[in-house]
Scaffold this motif. Structure first.
Motif, mmCIF file in Angstrom:
data_model
loop_
_atom_site.group_PDB
_atom_site.id
_atom_site.type_symbol
_atom_site.label_atom_id
_atom_site.label_comp_id
_atom_site.label_asym_id
_atom_site.label_seq_id
_atom_site.Cartn_x
_atom_site.Cartn_y
_atom_site.Cartn_z
ATOM 1 N N PHE A 1 0.834 -1.204 0.000
ATOM 2 C CA PHE A 1 0.000 0.000 0.000
ATOM 3 C C PHE A 1 0.868 1.251 0.000
ATOM 4 O O PHE A 1 1.943 1.272 0.583
ATOM 5 C CB PHE A 1 -0.893 0.020 1.251
ATOM 6 C CG PHE A 1 -1.932 -1.052 1.260
ATOM 7 C CD1 PHE A 1 -1.728 -2.232 1.955
ATOM 8 C CD2 PHE A 1 -3.111 -0.893 0.566
ATOM 9 C CE1 PHE A 1 -2.684 -3.228 1.956
ATOM 10 C CE2 PHE A 1 -4.079 -1.877 0.561
ATOM 11 C CZ PHE A 1 -3.860 -3.058 1.260
ATOM 12 N N ALA A 2 0.338 2.292 -0.633
ATOM 13 C CA ALA A 2 1.014 3.593 -0.674
ATOM 14 C C ALA A 2 -0.022 4.664 -0.349
ATOM 15 O O ALA A 2 -1.207 4.485 -0.627
ATOM 16 C CB ALA A 2 1.614 3.838 -2.056
ATOM 17 N N PRO A 3 0.397 5.785 0.232
ATOM 18 C CA PRO A 3 -0.559 6.857 0.530
ATOM 19 C C PRO A 3 -1.307 7.299 -0.730
ATOM 20 O O PRO A 3 -0.731 7.379 -1.805
ATOM 21 C CB PRO A 3 0.319 7.988 1.064
ATOM 22 C CG PRO A 3 1.558 7.317 1.533
ATOM 23 C CD PRO A 3 1.761 6.128 0.634
ATOM 24 N N SER A 4 -2.575 7.578 -0.564
ATOM 25 C CA SER A 4 -3.416 8.008 -1.675
ATOM 26 C C SER A 4 -3.270 9.506 -1.899
ATOM 27 O O SER A 4 -2.970 10.261 -0.975
ATOM 28 C CB SER A 4 -4.878 7.687 -1.367
ATOM 29 O OG SER A 4 -5.727 8.226 -2.346
ATOM 30 N N SER A 5 -3.525 9.920 -3.120
ATOM 31 C CA SER A 5 -3.532 11.351 -3.418
ATOM 32 C C SER A 5 -4.885 11.979 -3.075
ATOM 33 O O SER A 5 -5.044 13.188 -3.145
ATOM 34 C CB SER A 5 -3.208 11.585 -4.896
ATOM 35 O OG SER A 5 -4.172 10.946 -5.703
ATOM 36 N N GLU A 6 -5.870 11.135 -2.699
ATOM 37 C CA GLU A 6 -7.184 11.660 -2.329
ATOM 38 C C GLU A 6 -7.118 12.400 -1.001
ATOM 39 O O GLU A 6 -6.373 12.013 -0.097
ATOM 40 C CB GLU A 6 -8.200 10.517 -2.200
ATOM 41 C CG GLU A 6 -8.514 9.834 -3.495
ATOM 42 C CD GLU A 6 -9.561 8.743 -3.324
ATOM 43 O OE1 GLU A 6 -10.298 8.760 -2.311
ATOM 44 O OE2 GLU A 6 -9.632 7.889 -4.205
ATOM 45 N N ARG A 7 -7.911 13.419 -0.894
ATOM 46 C CA ARG A 7 -7.997 14.200 0.335
ATOM 47 C C ARG A 7 -8.615 13.338 1.444
ATOM 48 O O ARG A 7 -9.620 12.672 1.235
ATOM 49 C CB ARG A 7 -8.868 15.429 0.068
ATOM 50 C CG ARG A 7 -9.009 16.361 1.238
ATOM 51 C CD ARG A 7 -9.870 17.525 0.875
ATOM 52 N NE ARG A 7 -11.203 17.046 0.487
ATOM 53 C CZ ARG A 7 -12.154 17.802 0.015
ATOM 54 N NH1 ARG A 7 -11.949 19.075 -0.161
ATOM 55 N NH2 ARG A 7 -13.325 17.311 -0.295
#
Length: 190
Positions: A134-140
């Motif tokens: 998993f990687a951090p999402s660009s979604e707010r």
């Protein structure tokens, strides 16, 4: 070994040397049609470990909100930095009803939940497959202040892409112009 645990989404390196207000942490996975809510504990070295997976009923916002609050209430800091290896992820595989990490990652969705005082932040992580984890999402992230249990459960479902914003607004008792709903671009939202 640590890199593998990081890829699993089971361990995350935090910046423990930076002074941050302490909070409570939990997370959830939606995998194989199951919603798995877990606590997150930090080691003294600042490694966040997912622990104690429990299955929550997908159709019950109250049960989901309660499970998240329970997981948050038992999060904390471990006194040891020992990581028992990949076998510590076995309870998550069992809860998901799968036999391997590769099967787990096939369609897994991951959320981090942070609570500081009565403020909640729900962040989505992107599934980059079994090899990359998993990687951090660009979604707010979703931001909530003092939510009801029902609203917390509705936001979890919304952040996972399992419900639409109307369900969240219904849990709020109507339209709230201060609601912070990040856009969801999933065609399978009901």
């Amino acid at each position: 070994m640590f890199k593998r645990l990081l890829n699993l989404g089971f361990a995350k390196q935090t910046e423990s040397h930076i002074s941050k207000p302490e909070g409570e942490y939990a997370g959830c996975y939606f995998v194989n049609g199951r919603l798995i809510i877990h606590t997150v504990s930090k080691t003294t070295a600042g490694i966040a470990l997912a622990e104690n997976p429990t299955i929550a009923p997908i159709g019950d916002r109250q049960a989901i909100g309660s499970a998240v609050l329970q997981a948050l209430s038992v999060s904390g800091t471990n006194t040891t930095d020992a990581i028992g290896g990949i076998s510590q992820f076995a309870p998550f595989l069992k809860a998901a009803g799968v036999r391997s990490y590769k099967a787990f990652m096939t369609d897994a969705i991951c959320l981090d939940i942070e609570k500081r005082d009565n403020n909640f932040t729900i962040s989505r992580w992107e599934n980059e497959g079994a090899r990359n984890g998993f990687a951090p999402s660009s979604e707010r992230p979703c931001e909530l202040t003092d939510p009801t249990i029902d609203l917390l459960g509705a936001y979890i479902l919304y952040a996972l892409g399992l419900t639409n914003c109307e369900a969240v607004l219904a849990a709020m008792g109507g339209i709230d112009p201060t609601a912070t709903l990040p856009p969801r671009n999933r065609s399978d939202i009901s």
